[in-house]
Design an enzyme around this catalytic site. Structure first.
Site, PDB file in Angstrom:
ATOM      1  CB  THR A  45      -0.924   0.049   1.241  1.00 15.60           C
ATOM      2  OG1 THR A  45      -0.117   0.189   2.407  1.00 15.60           O
ATOM      3  CG2 THR A  45      -1.779  -1.214   1.364  1.00 15.60           C
ATOM      4  CG  HIS A  46       0.483   4.435   1.265  1.00 18.14           C
ATOM      5  ND1 HIS A  46      -0.205   5.624   1.194  1.00 18.14           N
ATOM      6  CD2 HIS A  46      -0.214   3.660   2.132  1.00 18.14           C
ATOM      7  CE1 HIS A  46      -1.253   5.586   1.996  1.00 18.14           C
ATOM      8  NE2 HIS A  46      -1.285   4.394   2.572  1.00 18.14           N
ATOM      9  CB  SER A  82      19.568   0.003 -24.673  1.00 16.46           C
ATOM     10  OG  SER A  82      20.434   1.093 -24.910  1.00 16.46           O
ATOM     11  CE  LYS A  87      17.851  -0.379 -19.633  1.00 12.48           C
ATOM     12  NZ  LYS A  87      17.537   1.011 -19.933  1.00 12.48           N
ATOM     13  CD  GLU A 117       9.185   0.998 -20.894  1.00 11.23           C
ATOM     14  OE1 GLU A 117       9.665   2.082 -20.531  1.00 11.23           O
ATOM     15  OE2 GLU A 117       9.798   0.175 -21.600  1.00 11.23           O
TER      16      GLU A 117
END
Ligand code: ARG
Length: 504
Positions: A160-161, A282, A288, A295
């Protein structure tokens, strides 16, 4: 009668549309996806006109012959659509005029207008596309539920948070997304009921003086019912904004799942790894592995929200009846359908091949006091203390452990600190309460993360999913049946059968 305009609507005009005006106003790209529906709609309309005695059977035969030609040409990718004809309706009518003569082309348009025609085509195409989206979402749900069922005892931190909160199972996490998607399915299924109603026969805005049978047209075109009020039927697009709203909400659901794929596959979390086939590298950093698809899924939600707002803004404040502004309805709709369907497909494919990392999940869940709440609960149950008192005791315990650089796994120290606070617990008791797996097993309330309640939810989500799939199949079968029915009537007429001999 001669006219200075070459347009089908050119009677009162002395000049053709300027090039700039045509380029600005034609809608061929937006209409092309509905070409098959425009042809089906025209077949249904012609059949209805003849069955009501508005069109002779000879004229009907001639019209249907050429509509059928056009349909076959379209399916073979050979039907040439011309921009100067403005839209799909004018292209089909022009095709008829060219082949069957101007009279036949003209007769087909009796008791109908492009205003009711365009919204009919749109509803017909939209209903099929809504079913496509539902199928893609169903596939995503199936992947989530399959993974979830395999991980009802795999512990991971629940947040949470975005802070460690309590241990949950990976199955609970994944089935949570499936539960959200189940509501998206409900919305899509519900929207369909209001989409699948037939505006054809409303004509321009006021209905018609011809004795038409709108119920028959609706049935031939696979609609559940007639959208009765003519003025409303041609001018309202709430079926469309409602669809866009359901798609935008679905997009938000998907974006939250996408966000977790992105975050959980970082080195810092490391709870998930997407497959090489669904990741990109990348151009500069050789190490990467980027979860670009997730995304993009997260980012593309912006389009879904944007298309909804775009459509609402276009329609707001429009005067009753058809307004050309309404032509702006289809591009956002088609785009949203494409984005929603492909996003659900991509997320499903990604998750199906992603690797969960139970060892890392277990490591994280043990590190950051995620079982503190359970320790407080245990004190409440053992000592009959008010929860708030136990919260205070365990809060102070956690504070002290943090200062000493220790965790709840330091059972001896936990026992000492609790004893100092007046709460004697055995080492065995402490060990069993702060153990994340044991903690998970103790969560028994309805809807909780314990293995049993989670398994129950997975089973019920699976059976709800089965129902969704059945509904989609049934609706597709109804559409297919209506399409076949119209086709068999067309075939009957073309074979020279009389209208009375046909099975209406
Ligand atoms: N292209 C138009 C649309 O998409 C079709 C209806 C045009 N009606 C008219 N009277 N100009 O809305």
């Amino acid at each position: 009668m001669s006219t200075g305009s070459s347009k089908l609507w050119g009677g009162r005009f002395s000049a053709d549309l300027a090039d700039l005006a045509l380029a600005y106003s034609e809608s061929l790209d937006a209409d092309a996806p509905m070409a098959a529906e425009d042809l089906w709609g025209s077949q249904g309309h012609a059949l209805m006109l003849a069955s009501c005695g508005i069109l002779s059977v000879e004229d009907l035969r001639e019209i249907l012959r050429w509509l059928e030609h056009a349909r076959q040409e379209w399916e073979a990718g050979r039907l040439e659509l011309r921009r100067e004809r403005e839209d799909i309706h004018m292209n089909v009518e022009s095709y008829l005029r060219e082949h069957a003569g101007p009279e036949m082309g003209g007769r087909l348009h009796t008791a109908r207008s492009r205003n009711d025609q365009v919204v009919t085509d749109c509803r017909m195409h939209l209903r099929a596309r809504l079913l496509d989206v539902q199928e893609a979402v169903a596939e995503l749900q199936a992947v989530l539920l399959r993974l979830a069922a395999a991980h009802t005892t795999t512990v991971m931190p629940g947040y949470t948070h975005t802070q460690h909160a309590q241990p949950i199972s990976a199955g609970f996490w994944l089935s949570g997304h499936a539960a959200s998607l189940a509501r998206d399915q409900q919305r899509l299924a519900e929207v369909y009921l209001r989409v699948n109603r037939c505006p054809l026969g409303a004509a321009a805005l006021a209905g018609t003086s011809f004795p038409t049978d709108r119920e028959l047209t609706a049935r031939l075109l696979g609609f559940d019912a007639v959208e009765e009020h003519a003025l409303d039927a041609v001018g309202s697009r709430d079926f469309l904004t409602e669809s866009l709203a359901a798609l935008a909400i679905l997009g938000v659901t998907c974006s939250r799942l996408a966000e977790e794929i992105v975050v959980f596959s970082t080195w810092e979390f490391g709870m998930l790894e997407v497959s090489d086939a669904h990741a990109s590298g990348s151009s500069i950093m050789p190490q990467k592995k980027n979860p670009c698809l997730a995304e993009l899924a997260r980012g593309r939600t912006g389009r879904l929200i944007g298309r909804l707002v775009q459509a609402l803004t276009t329609f707001k404040g429009l005067i009753s009846g058809y307004n050309r502004d309404l032509q702006e309805d289809k591009p956002p709709l088609w785009e949203a359908l494409d984005v929603a369907e492909s996003t659900a497909q991509v997320l499903g494919a990604m998750l199906a091949e992603a690797e969960l990392k139970p060892a890392r999940m277990r490591e994280l869940v043990g590190k950051n006091f995620a079982t503190a709440t359970e320790l407080a609960n245990f004190l409440v149950q053992e000592r009959q203390l008010p929860f708030r008192t136990c919260h205070e005791i365990i809060g102070a315990l956690v504070g002290a452990l943090i200062k000493e650089g220790k965790t709840l796994d330091d059972h001896v120290r936990v026992r000492e600190l609790l004893a100092a606070a007046g709460q004697e617990l055995s080492l065995e008791q402490i060990a069993s309460v702060v153990d994340p797996e044991a903690c998970l097993r103790r969560q028994v309330s309805l809807g909780s993360t314990g293995p049993e309640p989670t398994a129950r939810m997975i089973t019920s989500l699976q059976s709800e999913l089965e129902q969704v799939r059945n509904l989609v199949r049934e609706r597709r079968a109804l559409l297919h049946g209506a399409r076949e029915h119209t086709a068999s009537l067309v075939a009957g007429v073309l074979e020279g059968r009389s209208l009375e001999d046909l099975e209406w």
